[in-house]
Design a protein around this motif. Sequence first.
Motif, PDB file in Angstrom:
ATOM      1  N   SER A  86       0.764  -1.226   0.192  1.00 25.94           N
ATOM      2  CA  SER A  86      -0.021   0.036  -0.018  1.00 25.94           C
ATOM      3  C   SER A  86       0.646   1.263  -0.068  1.00 25.94           C
ATOM      4  CB  SER A  86      -0.924   0.064   1.138  1.00 25.94           C
ATOM      5  OG  SER A  86      -0.217  -0.117   2.412  1.00 25.94           O
ATOM      6  N   GLY A  90      -3.567   5.676   2.591  1.00 24.84           N
ATOM      7  CA  GLY A  90      -4.351   6.773   3.301  1.00 24.84           C
ATOM      8  C   GLY A  90      -3.378   8.043   2.498  1.00 24.84           C
ATOM      9  N   PHE A 113     -11.136  12.003  -1.451  1.00 23.86           N
ATOM     10  CA  PHE A 113     -10.755  10.743  -0.782  1.00 23.86           C
ATOM     11  C   PHE A 113     -11.605  10.299   0.499  1.00 23.86           C
ATOM     12  CE2 PHE A 113      -7.388  12.956  -2.971  1.00 23.86           C
ATOM     13  CZ  PHE A 113      -6.810  11.724  -3.875  1.00 23.86           C
ATOM     14  N   GLN A 165     -10.349   7.698   2.750  1.00 19.55           N
ATOM     15  CA  GLN A 165      -8.989   7.527   2.371  1.00 19.55           C
ATOM     16  C   GLN A 165      -7.946   8.489   3.044  1.00 19.55           C
ATOM     17  OE1 GLN A 165      -9.585   6.720  -2.113  1.00 19.55           O
ATOM     18  NE2 GLN A 165      -8.963   4.739  -1.552  1.00 19.55           N
ATOM     19  N   PRO A 215      -7.277  -1.367   2.997  1.00 17.02           N
ATOM     20  CA  PRO A 215      -7.087  -0.241   2.090  1.00 17.02           C
ATOM     21  C   PRO A 215      -7.694  -0.243   0.639  1.00 17.02           C
ATOM     22  CG  PRO A 215      -4.865  -0.966   3.078  1.00 17.02           C
ATOM     23  CD  PRO A 215      -5.783  -2.228   3.044  1.00 17.02           C
ATOM     24  N   GLN A 216      -8.174   0.986   0.189  1.00 17.58           N
ATOM     25  CA  GLN A 216      -8.970   0.939  -1.024  1.00 17.58           C
ATOM     26  C   GLN A 216      -8.198   1.191  -2.067  1.00 17.58           C
ATOM     27  OE1 GLN A 216     -12.285   3.439   0.024  1.00 17.58           O
ATOM     28  NE2 GLN A 216     -11.936   2.764   2.102  1.00 17.58           N
ATOM     29  N   PRO A 238      -7.097   3.437  -5.314  1.00 20.02           N
ATOM     30  CA  PRO A 238      -7.234   5.134  -5.628  1.00 20.02           C
ATOM     31  C   PRO A 238      -8.390   5.277  -6.415  1.00 20.02           C
ATOM     32  CG  PRO A 238      -5.385   4.260  -6.548  1.00 20.02           C
ATOM     33  CD  PRO A 238      -5.813   2.980  -6.026  1.00 20.02           C
TER      34      PRO A 238
END
Length: 283
Positions: free
Chosen positions: A143, A180, A204, A207, A259-260, A262
């Motif tokens: 990430s 993030g 975001f 995020q 986590p996602q 982007p």
Amino acid sequence: MGQIIAVANQKGGVGKTTTALNLGASLAAAEQRVLLVDMDPQGNLSSGLGYPKARIEQHLYHVLSGERALDEVIVDTELEYLRLAPTHTDLIGAEIELVGDEARHGRLAAAIEQVAPRFNYVLIDCPPSLGLLTLNALVAADSVIVPLQCEYFALEGLSHLLATIERVRAIYKPALALEGVLLCMYDRRMNLTQQVANEVREHFVGQVFDTVIPRNVRLAESSSFGKPVLLYDVESAGARAYLQLAQELMRRRDAQVAPQPPRPAPSRAVTQRRALSASGGTE
Ligand SMILES: Nc1ncnc2c1ncn2[C@@H]1O[C@H](COP(=O)(O)OP(=O)(O)O)[C@@H](O)[C@H]1O
Ligand SMILES: [Mg+2]
């Protein structure tokens, strides 16, 4: 297996190195085994931990050129749980030498794979460009943390970084995620800071780290003394912010918040218009 996080933004002076160093030290203070990898040939992370060029013999250039294993270049720091893979200006040479090499994007990933099981976190400090060194860091990473300075045009150029992350996801590493966006050099008293922060959080959603890093002179002073801020002034606002960021990161990991991927950055025009209206300027 340690979590591998690249700290990236192709803009210089936004807080990448300060974040890698002080987040790493704060995780180490919480007894997490941390490896910091200095992928910026300028070596600010290495010198910020007491390893100026003159003190470094084996470094990442030797690793990327295949002369040494990563393990052979890692050095200790003042913190027991914090270790460093230092760099040197020679690393610029690696970028050129690797151009003809088919496996050039995966050099760092292969090197880190050998040592990652021994660490809880591997943080990679990237140079201010989207060249081969940053690409190596992104291919190696699980990430990405993107530090942003809360100033004019903070989001300008972010679309290039996000597009590069997308490209790495498409070609090399589908699981690469945005860990993030981190708001750095945050000044609560400034309207513009608030405005930029709001815009970033609007775009975001979910995020952006809750923790923000205030502008704090102790952060700049400590690295010039070759120390993480928590060994220099643990009571400072900068030290407290990075300790809080480390807690936030660990909480996420415990809660297994994935986590996602982007999303694209807003256009420059929007950022510019909002920044100007926040500062009372005209277009
Ligand atoms: N939160 C902060 N408050 C005050 N100074 C900071 C802060 N973060 C970074 N700095 C200083 O700003 C400069 C740029 O930060 P740095 O982390 O080196 O950015 P980058 O690695 O993105 O180029 C350095 O001199 C650093 O000490
Ligand atoms: Mg830097």
